[in-house]
Design a protein around this motif. Structure first.
Motif, short mmCIF file in Angstrom:
data_model
loop_
_atom_site.label_atom_id
_atom_site.label_comp_id
_atom_site.label_asym_id
_atom_site.label_seq_id
_atom_site.Cartn_x
_atom_site.Cartn_y
_atom_site.Cartn_z
N THR A 111 0.80 -1.22 -0.16
CA THR A 111 0.07 -0.13 -0.05
C THR A 111 0.78 1.20 -0.04
N GLU A 112 0.01 2.51 -0.19
CA GLU A 112 0.95 3.64 -0.47
C GLU A 112 1.69 3.97 0.86
N ASP A 113 1.00 3.61 2.08
CA ASP A 113 1.67 3.91 3.40
C ASP A 113 2.76 3.04 3.60
N GLU A 114 2.63 1.74 3.39
CA GLU A 114 3.52 0.89 3.49
C GLU A 114 4.87 1.34 2.84
N VAL A 115 4.67 1.65 1.60
CA VAL A 115 5.79 1.99 0.76
C VAL A 115 6.49 3.36 1.40
N ALA A 116 5.72 4.15 1.79
CA ALA A 116 6.14 5.36 2.50
C ALA A 116 7.10 4.98 3.81
N GLN A 117 6.73 4.20 4.56
CA GLN A 117 7.32 3.54 5.71
C GLN A 117 8.46 2.94 5.52
N ILE A 118 8.56 1.99 4.29
CA ILE A 118 9.58 1.26 3.79
C ILE A 118 10.52 2.40 3.43
N ILE A 119 10.31 3.57 2.70
CA ILE A 119 11.42 4.20 2.26
C ILE A 119 11.95 5.18 3.43
N ASP A 120 11.34 5.53 4.30
CA ASP A 120 11.69 6.11 5.51
C ASP A 120 12.92 5.13 6.23
N ASP A 121 12.63 3.91 6.26
CA ASP A 121 13.61 2.85 6.65
C ASP A 121 14.88 2.79 5.90
N LEU A 122 14.59 2.71 4.66
CA LEU A 122 15.61 2.53 3.63
C LEU A 122 16.64 4.14 3.93
N GLY A 144 21.26 -6.25 3.68
CA GLY A 144 19.98 -6.65 3.12
C GLY A 144 19.00 -5.41 3.82
N SER A 145 19.38 -4.78 4.90
CA SER A 145 18.27 -3.53 5.12
C SER A 145 18.17 -2.39 4.28
N ASN A 146 19.22 -2.27 3.15
CA ASN A 146 19.25 -1.16 2.37
C ASN A 146 18.37 -1.71 1.02
N VAL A 147 17.71 -2.57 1.04
CA VAL A 147 16.91 -2.99 -0.02
C VAL A 147 15.62 -3.51 0.24
N ALA A 148 14.60 -3.11 -0.38
CA ALA A 148 13.18 -3.69 -0.33
C ALA A 148 12.48 -4.03 -1.42
N VAL A 149 11.83 -5.06 -1.47
CA VAL A 149 11.17 -5.51 -2.76
C VAL A 149 9.98 -5.21 -2.66
N THR A 205 5.75 8.56 -4.07
CA THR A 205 7.15 7.75 -3.82
C THR A 205 8.21 8.36 -4.76
N PHE A 206 7.85 8.66 -6.08
CA PHE A 206 8.99 8.55 -6.98
C PHE A 206 9.50 9.98 -6.42
N GLY A 207 9.02 10.78 -6.01
CA GLY A 207 9.60 12.14 -5.66
C GLY A 207 10.61 11.98 -4.70
N ARG A 208 10.89 10.94 -3.82
CA ARG A 208 11.71 10.97 -2.99
C ARG A 208 12.80 10.05 -3.18
N ALA A 209 12.87 9.82 -4.33
CA ALA A 209 14.16 8.95 -4.92
C ALA A 209 15.05 10.02 -5.76
N ASP A 210 16.45 9.66 -5.68
CA ASP A 210 17.27 10.61 -6.38
C ASP A 210 17.51 9.97 -7.59
N LEU A 211 17.24 8.84 -7.92
CA LEU A 211 17.22 8.28 -9.18
C LEU A 211 16.26 7.12 -9.41
N ILE A 212 15.63 7.13 -10.71
CA ILE A 212 14.62 5.96 -11.01
C ILE A 212 15.18 5.20 -12.19
N VAL A 213 15.49 4.04 -12.00
CA VAL A 213 15.86 3.04 -13.12
C VAL A 213 14.68 2.23 -13.55
N ALA A 214 14.27 2.33 -14.64
CA ALA A 214 12.91 1.68 -15.00
C ALA A 214 13.04 1.23 -16.23
#
Lengths: 402, 438
Positions: B11-22, B177-182, B196-205
């Protein structure tokens, strides 16, 4: 054997037939030539088969469909070399095919590669074929235009004008003059001639769709309380509805007015759902849903399939909308991979066996997805390709970039 | 068989939390981590994947046939091919190739007028394609090597391999491993993606032109996009000493990954006038495809794909009935493989799943015009040519847009240094800090 055959056939040929094709035997040797003429006439397998189909169209006998279908198959197998080779490669010949369901069906792509014709052509139709880029156009050669007219007008009459009203035809279709190779244009011209009160009016030509004259014609019809029959390409009608919306135009066509739309969206305009289309017909033209009949046909086939809403309304039936064909055309739903018949009601791709196609190929395999329902079928989409990855995605992306 | 997502949608909130942790983990544990340690952990993980008896390999071989539809024989064959390029040694070679030395990631290293250091972004989002297993895994590893954290969005079509792989990395090195989340979510979830995308410095797609431009709309400047690509084979050899061997290698490239990769040949062009005609090669190719079918059986294709293949066969059949110069060879059983020899040189992408067109050419230079509209999409050419002509032909191909030339049989196994889309891989992730000492 041959002598016996001749005898039997002479008995069954109606007297007038020798004049139908404009042949006038010399009166001097009239009595002698009759027997020679009769022989030549009788050995004309094509004429025999066409007459049998014409008779079936005039007086359908459903229990005879299978045997007539097999006769047509045998005729096509004999006359069409490419088709014969196609059938024999699949080990299907008149001696081992017993059902119309197992007559080898030709894919529509075949019409792009060669001429599938069982005799000298009277007329050629070309497919439009623009949605897939620079694809070649398919060719359908008719050996007998009368057969196309009889088949198309009979079923049109039953499905679009079952009440035989007095209608003016307004055609949002290119005329035969604009598109001489369009089977739809010719059919629309015949429909207007056979069932319309005046000359049909056409509102699409090489310059495009002429919406102002079309709107004027609708206003005239309203004013004079003259019901109309609009024959339209679906995408052109969508353009018209958008025009109405942008110009705040609403029409209220007199009771009995009806719309026959065809051709799907072909990707040229925005897509519209069937429900959305019917709502627009009511909103902008005051034509209720049961007077809106969608036609499903193709250049490669002489017969057409229509929504049976109007047909049903006059029979006082309440069945939900689906497509019905004429008695001389049947549709089989088959599995897209194996081409075997699916279970009743299951989705698959449509195969049509159209006896009015006796001059070319009667069994045609399409890519149209649908399912059998009631006495007919419903179409879900014009192609099964939506799930396909790889090639079709790549090709779509490439073509849209061009 | 329905193939579908195995992983639950995040979910959106889960992703946000994951990014915080990363982001927190990255700043605490990645920025100063010696690159040799990172490479060692990756190497240890990859060794487990190269061991057919390891639990992770066993699990992948059990689950992937169900999720990808690929045959288990194919999976057993390709998993080592994928992972053998990601050993510590090879990754170190890549660093040297692209950055000069891996040490540039740790500290300032000398250059012509001072010193320089390579700095990776804090967060990279890797959006994976689902066409073949393992696609995009290299970018995930490169993200870790440049000391970024990475959020991986696995494809909804194939998300099991990235998941199992990262779990195995975590077992070897929990800190790394704590620096990557699938994660995975349905494509086109605009709200989630904007957040989500706004928080990344780079997107490889990886994706289609439409999906890449949708991402670029949200994340503008910082997207490295890999679009759809096409590859083909070219036989430019007048004298083919071992036709069967060449046909076997060509068939292998077609069969591998069921022809779904961007390096899979879509068409085989053959320059006529040699010892082997296009129709003779076609027949040989058909026989070799039948051989590979027994060793590496074709996976389960979607109904729509088999339908497209049947249509391709029908078109070829009717061209033949019309007397045109076309030959069709089709597997007796189902849609296992299809070879069509067709005089029309127009490039046509394949229906995939081992459907190949062989097209004769009069000269090599016809390809310039034939492939002009496909220039942005060209990737790899599998080439058979005389040694003396190889470089010159490669030069020509490079000029018309091809970014990799290799022998037939090797198309699907690019070495670590290959430039996907013609650009550096790892080097494109970093920015350089220059230092001049007073």
């Amino acid at each position: 054997m041959k002598g016996t055959l001749v005898f039997l056939f002479i008995c069954s040929i109606p007297q007038s037939s020798r004049f139908e094709r404009g042949r006038n035997p010399s009166p001097i040797v009239d009595s002698l030539s009759v027997s020679f003429y009769g022989l030549r006439h009788v050995n004309d397998h094509k004429q025999l088969i066409e007459n049998q189909v014409l008779d079936f169209i005039k007086e359908p006998r459903p229990d005879q469909f299978n045997s007539l279908a097999l006769s047509v198959f045998a005729f096509q197998f004999e006359k069409n070399e490419a088709y014969r080779r196609f059938c024999t490669s699949r080990n299907k010949t008149p001696s081992n095919v017993n059902s119309w369901k197992t007559i080898p069906a030709v894919p529509t792509v075949a019409f792009k590669e060669l001429d599938l014709c069982c005799g000298p052509p009277e007329r050629i139709f070309l497919t439009s074929g623009t949605t897939e880029g620079k694809e070649k156009r398919g060719r359908h050669l008719l050996t007998n235009t009368d057969l196309y007219q009889a088949s198309s007008m009979s079923h049109f009459g039953q499905c679009v004008v079952p009440d035989r009203p007095q209608l003016h035809f307004l055609n949002l279709i290119p005329s035969p003059q604009t598109q001489p190779y369009s089977s739809l244009a010719l059919m629309a011209e015949w429909a207007a001639k056979n069932f319309g009160t005046t000359q049909a009016r056409w509102f699409i030509n090489s310059e495009g769709i002429h919406l102002d004259p079309f709107a004027s014609a609708l206003e005239e019809a309203e004013r004079d309380n003259r019901p109309v029959c609009i024959l339209g390409v679906t995408s052109a009608l969508v353009v018209f509805f958008d025009w109405c919306s942008n110009n705040q135009k609403i029409f209220a066509l007199p009771r009995g007015s009806r719309i026959m739309d065809t051709g799907g969206d072909k990707g040229k305009t925005r897509t519209i759902s069937r429900k959305g289309f019917l709502q627009a017909c009511w909103k902008y033209l005051k034509v209720p849903g049961y007077y809106c009949v969608n036609e499903y046909g193709m250049t490669e086939m002489c017969s057409q399939f229509y929504d049976h809403v109007l047909y049903n309304r006059f029979r006082k039936s309440n069945e939900s909308r689906y497509k019905i064909g004429p008695a001389w055309a049947r549709t089989l739903v088959v599995n897209a991979e194996s081409l075997d018949e699916v279970r009743p009601g299951e989705r698959g791709i449509l195969r049509h066996v159209d006896l009015a196609n006796c001059g070319s190929v009667s069994a045609i395999q399409t890519d149209d997805v649908g399912y059998a329902t009631g006495d007919g079928f419903e179409i879900v989409g014009r192609s099964i390709g939506t799930e396909a990855r790889g090639c079709s995605l790549m090709l779509d992306e490439f073509l849209s970039a061009q | 068989m329905t193939l579908g997502p195995i992983m639950e949608h995040t979910t959106e909130d889960e992703v946000a939390q994951i990014i915080d942790d990363l982001l927190a983990n990255q700043s605490q544990t990645q920025t100063n981590r010696p690159v040799t340690e990172i490479l060692r952990s990756i190497d240890q993980t990859v060794s487990r994947w190269l061991d057919p008896t390891s639990p992770e390999r066993q699990e992948a071989e059990r689950q992937l046939p169900l999720t990808t539809g690929m045959s288990v024989q194919m999976l057993r064959h390709v998993l080592p091919l994928i992972f053998s390029e990601y050993t510590g040694k090879k990754l170190e070679q890549l660093c040297a190739l692209e950055l000069g030395t891996k040490d540039a990631l740790d500290s300032f290293v000398p250059m012509t007028s001072g010193y320089k250091k390579a700095v990776g972004p804090s967060l990279i989002i890797n959006i994976l394609a689902g066409n073949i297993p393992g696609a995009g895994l290299d970018s995930v590893l490169y993200s870790l090597i440049v000391k970024s954290a990475t959020l991986v969005k696995a494809s909804s079509v194939e998300n099991i391999l990235p998941d199992i792989f990262i779990q195995s990395l975590r077992k070897v090195d929990p800190v790394l491993g704590s620096n990557v989340a699938v994660t995975t979510w349905p494509g086109g979830n605009q709200k989630l993606e904007e957040r989500t995308f706004g928080r990344a410095d780079l997107i490889v797609a990886s994706g289609s032109v439409q999906s890449l431009s949708a991402i670029r709309k949200i994340a503008a400047q910082k997207v490295i996009g890999y679009g759809h690509k096409v590859s083909f084979g070219l036989i430019a050899k007048k004298e083919i000493a071992q036709v069967e061997k060449l046909a076997r290698e060509t068939a292998y490239d077609i069969a591998l990954f069921d022809q779904k990769g961007c390096l899979s040949p879509q068409v085989i062009y053959i320059i006529e006038g040699g010892s082997v005609t296009s129709s003779a090669f076609t027949e040989c190719l058909a026989e070799r495809l039948q051989d590979w079918e027994s060793l590496l059986p074709r996976g389960t294709a979607p109904v729509a794909t088999n339908h497209q293949i049947r249509k391709a066969r029908e078109e070829a059949e009717w061209k033949m009935l019309a007397g045109k110069d076309v030959t069709l060879h089709a597997s007796g059983k189902g849609f296992d493989w299809t070879v069509i020899c067709d005089n029309d040189p127009t490039f046509v992408p394949s229906e995939t799943y081992r459907t190949i067109r062989v097209k004769p050419l009069n000269t090599l230079f016809q390809l310039r015009e034939i492939l002009a509209p496909w220039k942005p999409y060209l990737e790899c050419v599998g080439l058979a040519a005389r040694d003396e002509e190889y470089a010159a032909i490669a030069d020509f191909l490079g000029g018309i847009g091809v970014s990799r030339i290799c022998p037939l049989g090797k198309m699907q196994t690019p070495p670590i240094g290959w430039r996907h889309g013609g650009r550096p891989r790892l080097a494109d992730f970093v920015r350089w800090v220059g230092l001049e000492i007073q």
